[in-house]
Scaffold this motif. Sequence first.
Motif: not given
Length: 333
Positions: A182-187, A259-270, A283-293
Amino acid sequence: MIFGIAALVTALFLVVGVVRDRRRLGNAVWLGVTLVFVVLWLAFRASVRGGWSAAVFGYAVVVVLLGLGFVLPVALIANGVLMLRREGFRLANLLSLLAGLAIFGVVAAFGFATARTGPAVDAVIGSLLIVAAYVAFLFVSLLLYSIVYGSIGRRTGFDAVVVLGAGLIGDRVPPLLASRLDRGLHLYRREVAAGRTPLLVVSGGQGSDEAVSEAVAMRDYLLRRDVPDEAIVLEDRARTTAQNLEYSARLLTDRGWTGRAVAVTNNFHVFRAAVLARRLRLRMQIIGAPTAWYFLPSAFLREFAALLAQNPVVHTVTCGLLVGLHLLLTLTP
């Protein structure tokens, strides 16, 4: 004054490290050292001023110690029980429970040391406390910097979005993996709205208990959400995070992508994924997705253990030097 200057110097090293590459593992250590010097500076200021400043600082220390010695381990044990009920009996799900019991053990050891004195007892208990303090320092530093890393950096302008796989339930995408997709789809949709045509790389091989590869299940998930098939690139061989990143980058290179790439994983794994990307010279940064508390405590502990395992010699030597210095001071007549 000296603690304040030291805090400014280490903060400068932190800023320089973040500017050079915010994926550097050393940034977390500089953040932790800076915070230690800030606390020492506050303690020194409170002791010099005396009066209400010293009282407030003293009460704050007591509250923190009570929180670390009682509230935190109780919360970790409760979380461990919840993890076992919701996620099943596995070693990874025991981490918060074991951490809570370990903290109680350290508290008990400290109490034993204050009740019984003697060179041998002081040496053994002191050594255990030093190792515990070192591990706690690293954990807090990495946890805080993981939060900082996930909060800064670019959020738009990507030509490729790589979604890292996670385990399936048969051929079904579970909530943990769905949050990444879902986070990757949003991006992806944000880039499309800006007039770009980014690629969506779904990365993950097939486990022994999975009906299909993670990449295939992820592609089907995205197709059902109206992502064009030609925009999706499958990487269906990776079995680890490092392979997710390396194989996905190789697929993009084979397609002539620069070009410029980003990888999506869960926030604890970023942050661990970011450290791996840097080690792989990607050359890749990482963005986190929400995780159950309820999943976060065990997940962060697992990531912390994995980061420690990347530099076992450094941590072993550091602990050995600290313990050796303690033993020298304690046992020398």
